[in-house]
Design an enzyme around this catalytic site. Sequence first.
Site, PDB file in Angstrom:
ATOM      1  N   CYS A  92       0.834  -1.202   0.000  1.00  0.00           N
ATOM      2  CA  CYS A  92       0.000   0.000   0.000  1.00  0.00           C
ATOM      3  C   CYS A  92       0.869   1.252   0.000  1.00  0.00           C
ATOM      4  O   CYS A  92       2.064   1.213   0.225  1.00  0.00           O
ATOM      5  CB  CYS A  92      -0.902   0.017   1.224  1.00  0.00           C
ATOM      6  SG  CYS A  92      -1.776  -1.525   1.526  1.00  0.00           S
ATOM      7  N   ARG A 120       3.580   0.930  -6.484  1.00  0.00           N
ATOM      8  CA  ARG A 120       3.553  -0.029  -5.383  1.00  0.00           C
ATOM      9  C   ARG A 120       2.378  -0.988  -5.495  1.00  0.00           C
ATOM     10  O   ARG A 120       2.342  -2.014  -4.813  1.00  0.00           O
ATOM     11  CB  ARG A 120       3.471   0.722  -4.042  1.00  0.00           C
ATOM     12  CG  ARG A 120       4.660   1.606  -3.766  1.00  0.00           C
ATOM     13  CD  ARG A 120       4.434   2.480  -2.548  1.00  0.00           C
ATOM     14  NE  ARG A 120       4.382   1.698  -1.330  1.00  0.00           N
ATOM     15  CZ  ARG A 120       5.432   1.336  -0.614  1.00  0.00           C
ATOM     16  NH1 ARG A 120       6.648   1.686  -1.007  1.00  0.00           N
ATOM     17  NH2 ARG A 120       5.293   0.633   0.491  1.00  0.00           N
ATOM     18  N   TRP A 177      -3.659  -2.201  -1.062  1.00  0.00           N
ATOM     19  CA  TRP A 177      -3.476  -3.513  -1.694  1.00  0.00           C
ATOM     20  C   TRP A 177      -4.050  -4.521  -0.709  1.00  0.00           C
ATOM     21  O   TRP A 177      -3.517  -4.727   0.364  1.00  0.00           O
ATOM     22  CB  TRP A 177      -1.990  -3.775  -1.951  1.00  0.00           C
ATOM     23  CG  TRP A 177      -1.692  -5.068  -2.644  1.00  0.00           C
ATOM     24  CD1 TRP A 177      -1.560  -6.298  -2.078  1.00  0.00           C
ATOM     25  CD2 TRP A 177      -1.465  -5.265  -4.050  1.00  0.00           C
ATOM     26  NE1 TRP A 177      -1.266  -7.236  -3.027  1.00  0.00           N
ATOM     27  CE2 TRP A 177      -1.206  -6.649  -4.241  1.00  0.00           C
ATOM     28  CE3 TRP A 177      -1.466  -4.425  -5.154  1.00  0.00           C
ATOM     29  CZ2 TRP A 177      -0.937  -7.179  -5.504  1.00  0.00           C
ATOM     30  CZ3 TRP A 177      -1.203  -4.967  -6.402  1.00  0.00           C
ATOM     31  CH2 TRP A 177      -0.949  -6.325  -6.572  1.00  0.00           C
ATOM     32  N   ASN A 202      -0.478   1.020   6.493  1.00  0.00           N
ATOM     33  CA  ASN A 202       0.161   0.002   5.660  1.00  0.00           C
ATOM     34  C   ASN A 202       0.692  -1.084   6.582  1.00  0.00           C
ATOM     35  O   ASN A 202       1.208  -0.782   7.657  1.00  0.00           O
ATOM     36  CB  ASN A 202       1.343   0.577   4.872  1.00  0.00           C
ATOM     37  CG  ASN A 202       0.906   1.558   3.815  1.00  0.00           C
ATOM     38  OD1 ASN A 202      -0.277   1.693   3.537  1.00  0.00           O
ATOM     39  ND2 ASN A 202       1.865   2.261   3.233  1.00  0.00           N
ATOM     40  N   GLY A 203       0.626  -2.339   6.139  1.00  0.00           N
ATOM     41  CA  GLY A 203       1.156  -3.429   6.942  1.00  0.00           C
ATOM     42  C   GLY A 203       0.051  -4.370   7.390  1.00  0.00           C
ATOM     43  O   GLY A 203      -1.043  -4.396   6.821  1.00  0.00           O
ATOM     44  N   GLU A 232      13.983 -22.581 -12.432  1.00  0.00           N
ATOM     45  CA  GLU A 232      13.663 -21.163 -12.242  1.00  0.00           C
ATOM     46  C   GLU A 232      14.879 -20.287 -12.523  1.00  0.00           C
ATOM     47  O   GLU A 232      14.756 -19.219 -13.134  1.00  0.00           O
ATOM     48  CB  GLU A 232      13.143 -20.927 -10.821  1.00  0.00           C
ATOM     49  CG  GLU A 232      12.866 -19.484 -10.472  1.00  0.00           C
ATOM     50  CD  GLU A 232      11.788 -18.834 -11.317  1.00  0.00           C
ATOM     51  OE1 GLU A 232      11.668 -17.591 -11.240  1.00  0.00           O
ATOM     52  OE2 GLU A 232      11.063 -19.535 -12.055  1.00  0.00           O
ATOM     53  N   LYS A 274      14.952 -17.355 -15.364  1.00  0.00           N
ATOM     54  CA  LYS A 274      15.298 -15.958 -15.083  1.00  0.00           C
ATOM     55  C   LYS A 274      16.346 -15.466 -16.076  1.00  0.00           C
ATOM     56  O   LYS A 274      16.248 -14.352 -16.600  1.00  0.00           O
ATOM     57  CB  LYS A 274      15.841 -15.801 -13.646  1.00  0.00           C
ATOM     58  CG  LYS A 274      14.804 -15.886 -12.553  1.00  0.00           C
ATOM     59  CD  LYS A 274      13.932 -14.674 -12.432  1.00  0.00           C
ATOM     60  CE  LYS A 274      12.588 -14.765 -13.054  1.00  0.00           C
ATOM     61  NZ  LYS A 274      11.749 -15.890 -13.023  1.00  0.00           N
ATOM     62  N   GLU A 308      14.867 -15.072 -19.617  1.00  0.00           N
ATOM     63  CA  GLU A 308      13.907 -13.977 -19.745  1.00  0.00           C
ATOM     64  C   GLU A 308      14.580 -12.628 -19.953  1.00  0.00           C
ATOM     65  O   GLU A 308      14.111 -11.817 -20.762  1.00  0.00           O
ATOM     66  CB  GLU A 308      13.028 -13.905 -18.486  1.00  0.00           C
ATOM     67  CG  GLU A 308      11.989 -14.999 -18.384  1.00  0.00           C
ATOM     68  CD  GLU A 308      11.186 -14.905 -17.100  1.00  0.00           C
ATOM     69  OE1 GLU A 308       9.947 -14.979 -17.182  1.00  0.00           O
ATOM     70  OE2 GLU A 308      11.788 -14.743 -16.023  1.00  0.00           O
ATOM     71  N   HIS A 343      22.122 -38.765 -19.341  1.00  0.00           N
ATOM     72  CA  HIS A 343      21.092 -39.303 -20.225  1.00  0.00           C
ATOM     73  C   HIS A 343      20.877 -38.434 -21.460  1.00  0.00           C
ATOM     74  O   HIS A 343      19.778 -38.398 -22.022  1.00  0.00           O
ATOM     75  CB  HIS A 343      19.778 -39.473 -19.459  1.00  0.00           C
ATOM     76  CG  HIS A 343      19.874 -40.464 -18.350  1.00  0.00           C
ATOM     77  ND1 HIS A 343      19.950 -41.825 -18.560  1.00  0.00           N
ATOM     78  CD2 HIS A 343      19.952 -40.295 -17.009  1.00  0.00           C
ATOM     79  CE1 HIS A 343      20.046 -42.455 -17.406  1.00  0.00           C
ATOM     80  NE2 HIS A 343      20.052 -41.536 -16.437  1.00  0.00           N
ATOM     81  N   LYS A 387       3.803  -8.989 -18.408  1.00  0.00           N
ATOM     82  CA  LYS A 387       3.723  -9.351 -16.992  1.00  0.00           C
ATOM     83  C   LYS A 387       2.572 -10.300 -16.717  1.00  0.00           C
ATOM     84  O   LYS A 387       2.700 -11.248 -15.951  1.00  0.00           O
ATOM     85  CB  LYS A 387       3.569  -8.084 -16.137  1.00  0.00           C
ATOM     86  CG  LYS A 387       3.676  -8.344 -14.646  1.00  0.00           C
ATOM     87  CD  LYS A 387       5.050  -8.866 -14.275  1.00  0.00           C
ATOM     88  CE  LYS A 387       5.135  -9.311 -12.838  1.00  0.00           C
ATOM     89  NZ  LYS A 387       6.394  -9.969 -12.531  1.00  0.00           N
TER      90      LYS A 387
END
Length: 605
Positions: free
Chosen positions: A2, A27, A77, A101-102, A481, A485, A488, A504, A600
């Site tokens: 937030c 944010r 958020w 916030n939090g 992953e 990265k 990408e 193999h 995205k």
Amino acid sequence: MCGIVGYIGNKEKKNLIISGLKELEYRGYDSSGLAVMDKNSKDINHFKAVGKLSNLEEKTKNFNSYGFGVAIGHTRWATHGKPTEINAHPHIGKYSFVTHNGIIENYKEIKQILEKKGVKFISQTDTEVIVHLFENFYEDTKDVFKAFEATISNLVGSFAILLITKKAPDKIFFAKNSVPLIVAKSSSGEIIFSSSDAPIIGLADDGVYLDDMTYGVASFNEINFFQNAKTINPAIKNLPKDKNYAQKEGFRFFMEKEIYEQSTIITETLMGRVKENEIYFEELDDDVFKNIDEIIMCACGTSYHAALAASYLFERISKIRAKVEIASEFRYKNSFLNKNSLFIVISQSGETADTLEALKIAKNAGLKTLAICNVDNSSIVRLAKNVILTRAGIEKGVASTKAFATQVLTLWMVVLKLAKYKKVISNNELENEIKALLNIPKAVSIKDGLQDKIYRISKHYLYGHGFFFIGRDIFYPLALEGALKLKEISYLHAEGYASGEMKHGPIALVDERLFTIALLPKTTLYDKTKSNVEEIVARDGFVLAISPDEFDLADDFIKISTHDHPMCEFFEMMVILQIFALEISIRLGNDVDMPRNLAKSVTVE
């Protein structure tokens, strides 16, 4: 993640607050609001809107706030409660407003106490308890500051708080713990609060970046700071001059910023969900696990890798069969679905087209469904029967970092919740798992010198014919992953493999121009993976080893801390792989945040 803005002064406050909130749009938010109080009339005008800030602007188009007064604004958020006007901030009491916030971990306990005293709550949020608690203390003390101080001392969790009240119409009360909050004073005495530098630039030249458990009260031309009921004089620092730089909080790219903020984000993901050696999901009823004998996870890309990692944990810890489906394949394969399966979909955006269609298939087949997602009110969240939000905040870098971390962490907590429900984990085992969970924020904290070292060695990897990322067990999905990265954002060819698969077929590609990134955790099959790496070295492959133990045969080596739990090694290696991809991409001159051909949120097939 937030955003908060606050102001004390003579400028038109509505426009200043909305302009400040626009600087915080990066944010992420799903609703917004503001409250303005005129010192003389003591009236508090407030407005809330769901969706974009343009909706808040439309609601306030006929309102102006010239002359001296105070104002607070917020972009929310959602973490507790859906994104609705009622749940949007600021939250109102009888004569006060608060933005926050939090996450307040003990809000349920506070709410129950206040409800017994006759307080009526109108929202689903944790934030609303703050304003009612403050007014409760004020009724007892008749002292505004003491009431605020008592409120803060009773809160457990993370918070950046701004509170205004008719009982002190020229003041803003503030507090900060584990969530950023900055306060500045202009040359003319105006006071400005914000979650980051950007809204303050142009209004003041310097400010105070509040430390944890700092609180205080501000009025025109005056700010008083406190810690532990004692006055303090915090350091004043120069503010940056460039707003774009400020949004990135000093980092070159949003992706870099998001890598570094993972420790804070993971803390928020855990907040309120780990208590007294138990896992709690207030949004999840235990009935979701009733009569379940299989877990099916379905996702795409990075989320698929998170699911693969979790599949090892479900089978090892929860003692339940777990399989993982690529959503784009699942939707067309006419899978035989077991009615006793829990179907888990994982998506950062909640709008991933293939995953959404897979969820529809599972629901139509009568399966129980659970969504692991970062965006409340998204299509997947609305469709799924059960939802857990990852609380990662907006992720501007297209290549996912903190979203992946919070997905894996959330799934790990689901694993432990299920294991406890099935009574297949001892209290001692659960205690050890939770101890490891709580260590993850530290594991992802980036050590001094690490990024500089990766920058130095990254020059070795710009030219060659490809990369192998290899690992075993949960480190195999992490290898996938790491390879993704790099692909990408660097546009270099990279593949992830289970270490034992080298012989193999893939080992045929190994030569001095093939780079291997070897994940060598000490807790998991170290000797087996080491043997696979030695086979690559024997064929002149160039090896970067990541391990707590020195590996003499490696061309490059990055040492991680010694851990007694594989997941701690997993998360520390994850950060290294993210920075490795970042530094190579930067050396190649690529746009790290907006890699070519990618979006995205993949909302089409």
